[in-house]
Write an enzyme that holds these catalytic residues in place. Sequence first.
Site, PDB file in Angstrom:
ATOM      1  N   ASP A   1       0.846  -1.187   0.000  1.00  0.00           N
ATOM      2  CA  ASP A   1       0.000   0.000   0.000  1.00  0.00           C
ATOM      3  C   ASP A   1       0.884   1.239   0.000  1.00  0.00           C
ATOM      4  OD1 ASP A   1       0.746  -0.823   2.691  1.00  0.00           O
ATOM      5  OD2 ASP A   1      -0.486   0.839   3.425  1.00  0.00           O
TER       6      ASP A   1
ATOM      7  N   GLU B   1       0.200  -0.980   5.779  1.00  0.00           N
ATOM      8  CA  GLU B   1       1.236  -0.459   6.659  1.00  0.00           C
ATOM      9  C   GLU B   1       1.071   1.036   6.889  1.00  0.00           C
ATOM     10  OE1 GLU B   1       5.264   1.210   7.663  1.00  0.00           O
ATOM     11  OE2 GLU B   1       3.906   1.662   6.015  1.00  0.00           O
TER      12      GLU B   1
END
Length: 469
Positions: free
Chosen positions: A87, A150
Amino acid sequence: MKKEILKRAEALRENMILSTQELVKIPSVKQEATAEYPYGEPVYQALAKALEISTAMGFKTKNIDNQAAHVEIGAGEEVLALLCHLDVVPEGSDWTYPPYAAEIHADKIYGRGTIDDKGPTVAALYALKIVDDLGIELNKRVRLILGTNEETGMASLDHYFKKEKMPDLAFSPDATFPAIHAEKGILDLKFKVELDGAPKEGLKLEKLAGGNATNMVPDSAEAVLSGITRDELDELLAGVDYQKEDLTIKAENNNFKLLYQGISAHGSMPENGKNAISYLINILAELPFANHKLKKFLEFYQSKIGLEYDGQSIGCKDQDEIPTKLTFNTGIIKAEQKEVVFLVNIRYPVKSSAQKVIADIKTEIDNDLIELETIKNAKPLYIPKDDPFIQKLMNAYQEFTNDLSQPVAIGGGTYARKVEKGVAFGPLFPGQAELAHQKDEFIAISDLVKSTAIYAKAIIDIAGVKNNA
């Protein structure tokens, strides 16, 4: 062994470039969850692409509920994990090259996620391939674990560890070289101010907004004003000290939009950016708004936060320098007639705590005006510099760089803090500019190749049978 690893890394250069480009072209910013896609479809697409690349390379893979996955080589009871994420934070504005085109210019791949953390993910994946192709006998399973949120809480890794074994050792290629033996604690706080509603006359703040994520220094912020003429506004601003080239004023119907242009940076290093929210509020605090509580809020922000990034005026400045001093970053603000909400990202030293930071802040705020809520707290990480695991990582790094510097500490937070014994390790080399969460993020192709070689050597040193006899 060093020459053979480098030779194989160089032979894989074009494959690494292509794999990095394929991942960077997917805008994997968190979106609204669905039953099938926990963090939105684009994030899932990045995970699916990484697994597609890994499967084509002949690796065993496992998808854990579209939240995380792993790629595995080796055998044994113990697990060495390489912790990566797919991400990214929102792209922001003013890029020289398109943020999701993965264009190559002067040996650099440009795009959101190139250095944080898709390029390093590719380096870790190809490090596994080098170790596998060399036929190194391993006494540990080596897993490349792929997380998917994250940047927004690390819940995907928590979910993964509910289903899979916690690694015995882990490193995350999501920071800088050499090995990172300490990471600050990370605290996200929500400040909320209830307003009196819209006054019937006088200067009004219709809207105030800025920022995309708490862990980014916002590069833009805007305020919409009403109840004032352009001549009156110009006269008021003439008495305010600000950099005029950074503020744009536009007429919208009977309102005026004030747009402030700042400079983005990673939230752990606010000194490298220019916080557009704080600079805009510094201007607004000088204007005669009719709403009493709004005026009190603006004055509070100007006096207790202002343009500082160390938390001094709001009471939480910390002199402890392990790993470094506390940082304070307002990442997001949203305000309308009824309330103001802003989110702050604080990185506090290893010897401090969230409880201490919050208690210090509460001594400096008006509790009748401001509600304070903890959104997230990630405790600090610390492993002694002389730990054998740290030393093996350092040896692998030094073999390919001849850099004899010591393990370091950072303000950023990585997946390493989610495991029992983990550290961050690369990919940024000493002296290089930190472009994570900033415009024009890139990874140098030569660094991509070199970090792949370092990771391959680290895997061999830690999990190779000969090296662990």
